[in-house]
Design a protein around this motif. Structure first.
Motif, PDB file in Angstrom:
ATOM      1  N   UNK A  23      66.985  25.499 -12.638  1.00  0.00           N
ATOM      2  CA  UNK A  23      66.949  24.352 -13.542  1.00  0.00           C
ATOM      3  C   UNK A  23      65.771  24.450 -14.494  1.00  0.00           C
ATOM      4  N   UNK A  24      64.623  24.808 -13.964  1.00  0.00           N
ATOM      5  CA  UNK A  24      63.428  24.924 -14.798  1.00  0.00           C
ATOM      6  C   UNK A  24      63.544  26.052 -15.814  1.00  0.00           C
ATOM      7  N   UNK A  25      64.095  27.182 -15.363  1.00  0.00           N
ATOM      8  CA  UNK A  25      64.222  28.341 -16.268  1.00  0.00           C
ATOM      9  C   UNK A  25      65.187  28.070 -17.406  1.00  0.00           C
ATOM     10  N   UNK A  80      62.407  11.438 -16.575  1.00  0.00           N
ATOM     11  CA  UNK A  80      61.693  12.459 -15.815  1.00  0.00           C
ATOM     12  C   UNK A  80      61.730  12.201 -14.313  1.00  0.00           C
ATOM     13  N   UNK A  81      61.783  10.929 -13.918  1.00  0.00           N
ATOM     14  CA  UNK A  81      61.803  10.594 -12.489  1.00  0.00           C
ATOM     15  C   UNK A  81      63.049  11.150 -11.806  1.00  0.00           C
ATOM     16  N   UNK A  82      64.175  11.162 -12.534  1.00  0.00           N
ATOM     17  CA  UNK A  82      65.403  11.699 -11.956  1.00  0.00           C
ATOM     18  C   UNK A  82      65.290  13.204 -11.739  1.00  0.00           C
ATOM     19  N   UNK A  83      64.859  13.914 -12.765  1.00  0.00           N
ATOM     20  CA  UNK A  83      64.806  15.374 -12.673  1.00  0.00           C
ATOM     21  C   UNK A  83      63.728  15.851 -11.716  1.00  0.00           C
ATOM     22  N   UNK A  84      62.665  15.059 -11.560  1.00  0.00           N
ATOM     23  CA  UNK A  84      61.634  15.434 -10.605  1.00  0.00           C
ATOM     24  C   UNK A  84      62.160  15.429  -9.173  1.00  0.00           C
ATOM     25  N   UNK A  85      63.208  14.657  -8.910  1.00  0.00           N
ATOM     26  CA  UNK A  85      63.797  14.618  -7.569  1.00  0.00           C
ATOM     27  C   UNK A  85      64.464  15.945  -7.208  1.00  0.00           C
ATOM     28  N   UNK A  86      64.731  16.771  -8.214  1.00  0.00           N
ATOM     29  CA  UNK A  86      65.364  18.069  -7.960  1.00  0.00           C
ATOM     30  C   UNK A  86      64.355  19.110  -7.470  1.00  0.00           C
ATOM     31  N   UNK A  87      63.069  18.785  -7.486  1.00  0.00           N
ATOM     32  CA  UNK A  87      62.042  19.755  -7.096  1.00  0.00           C
ATOM     33  C   UNK A  87      62.241  20.290  -5.686  1.00  0.00           C
ATOM     34  N   UNK A 114      77.397  24.504   3.617  1.00  0.00           N
ATOM     35  CA  UNK A 114      78.039  24.900   2.359  1.00  0.00           C
ATOM     36  C   UNK A 114      77.273  25.996   1.647  1.00  0.00           C
ATOM     37  N   UNK A 115      76.023  26.207   2.059  1.00  0.00           N
ATOM     38  CA  UNK A 115      75.183  27.202   1.408  1.00  0.00           C
ATOM     39  C   UNK A 115      74.756  26.771   0.020  1.00  0.00           C
ATOM     40  N   UNK A 116      74.603  25.448  -0.184  1.00  0.00           N
ATOM     41  CA  UNK A 116      74.222  24.917  -1.488  1.00  0.00           C
ATOM     42  C   UNK A 116      72.893  24.190  -1.403  1.00  0.00           C
ATOM     43  N   UNK A 117      72.268  23.988  -2.553  1.00  0.00           N
ATOM     44  CA  UNK A 117      71.010  23.258  -2.602  1.00  0.00           C
ATOM     45  C   UNK A 117      71.251  21.764  -2.538  1.00  0.00           C
ATOM     46  N   UNK A 118      70.196  21.040  -2.223  1.00  0.00           N
ATOM     47  CA  UNK A 118      70.280  19.580  -2.186  1.00  0.00           C
ATOM     48  C   UNK A 118      68.900  19.007  -2.457  1.00  0.00           C
ATOM     49  N   UNK A 119      68.851  17.922  -3.204  1.00  0.00           N
ATOM     50  CA  UNK A 119      67.600  17.209  -3.412  1.00  0.00           C
ATOM     51  C   UNK A 119      67.327  16.401  -2.153  1.00  0.00           C
ATOM     52  N   UNK A 120      66.231  16.696  -1.477  1.00  0.00           N
ATOM     53  CA  UNK A 120      65.950  16.037  -0.207  1.00  0.00           C
ATOM     54  C   UNK A 120      65.550  14.579  -0.423  1.00  0.00           C
ATOM     55  N   UNK A 121      66.037  13.722   0.456  1.00  0.00           N
ATOM     56  CA  UNK A 121      65.668  12.315   0.424  1.00  0.00           C
ATOM     57  C   UNK A 121      64.810  12.007   1.645  1.00  0.00           C
ATOM     58  N   UNK A 122      63.878  11.103   1.485  1.00  0.00           N
ATOM     59  CA  UNK A 122      63.045  10.685   2.610  1.00  0.00           C
ATOM     60  C   UNK A 122      63.678   9.477   3.283  1.00  0.00           C
ATOM     61  N   UNK A 123      63.341   9.213   4.553  1.00  0.00           N
ATOM     62  CA  UNK A 123      63.842   8.007   5.217  1.00  0.00           C
ATOM     63  C   UNK A 123      63.461   6.748   4.440  1.00  0.00           C
TER      64      UNK A 123
END
Length: 216
Positions: free
Chosen positions: A176-178, A161-168, A48-57
């Protein structure tokens, strides 16, 4: 955090045209599908050419162990779809995340069945919570809208903050930061408590079949 995409009651089960697909709360035995699910999440975002918050196994496994995930399984034993939820701000908010459908099962109503079950599970676990989703996908926004979600500003969803940190890990995190975490490319959508009454129904699939689900 991306997601993918009519009836009478039939013992709480649904099935798809070309073979049976069961949608239910995931159990520990389903952790064997985690790596395949994560691989498809990343592949779909790239396509899709979009960003995604990566999840770990480990993250997906923990959601399964905690009873906070929904999985769809095909008659062939393969996974057909997946999603999970997470609580924020001491249960004031609940996010519905990671909705993905196996390419082999797309266009058959699987996403709708999973969405119904994850909203039902979120609501039964946190009755007073506000349920939200953030996405860039038009199909996901349409599906959310059909379930009673409405577009909102970021200020109206969790400030945990825990939710938004997942967007890193998302490529769009600098945006998002800007913007002081007030806006980004994702659209936030919110479902108020009591905003949608989930009924146990069978959704007709585009393949002229029907999707059958059960709850654990």
């Amino acid at each position: 955090m991306k997601e993918e995409p009519e009836g009478r009651v039939d013992g709480g089960r649904r099935e798809v045209a070309e073979g049976r697909v069961e949608v239910r709360v995931a159990t520990p035995a389903d952790v064997k599908y985690v790596y395949s699910i994560l691989k498809e999440m990343e592949a779909s975002a790239a396509a899709r050419g979009t960003g995604i918050a990566k999840r770990s196994p480990q993250t997906l496994c923990q959601k399964i162990y905690d009873g906070k995930a929904v999985i769809a399984l095909g008659e062939d034993g393969n996974w057909a779809g997946f999603s999970y939820f997470e609580a924020w701000g001491n249960g004031e908010f609940v996010s519905n995340s990671g909705l993905i459908v196996n390419p082999a099962y797309r266009g058959k109503g699987v996403a709708r069945g999973i969405k119904e079950e994850i909203v039902r599970l979120s609501r039964s676990t946190y009755p007073a919570a506000k349920i939200f989703s953030i996405t860039t996908g038009a199909a996901v926004m349409k599906l959310n809208h059909e379930f009673g979600f409405r577009p909102v500003t970021y200020a109206e969803i969790t400030r945990d903050e825990r939710f938004w940190d997942k967007c890193r890990s998302c490529v769009n995190y600098p945006i998002l930061q800007s913007q002081g975490r007030q806006r980004c490319l994702c659209t936030a959508m919110l479902l108020e408590p009591g905003g949608c009454q989930i009924e146990r129904v069978i959704f007709k699939s585009e393949g002229n079949g029907h999707l059958v689900t059960s709850s654990a």
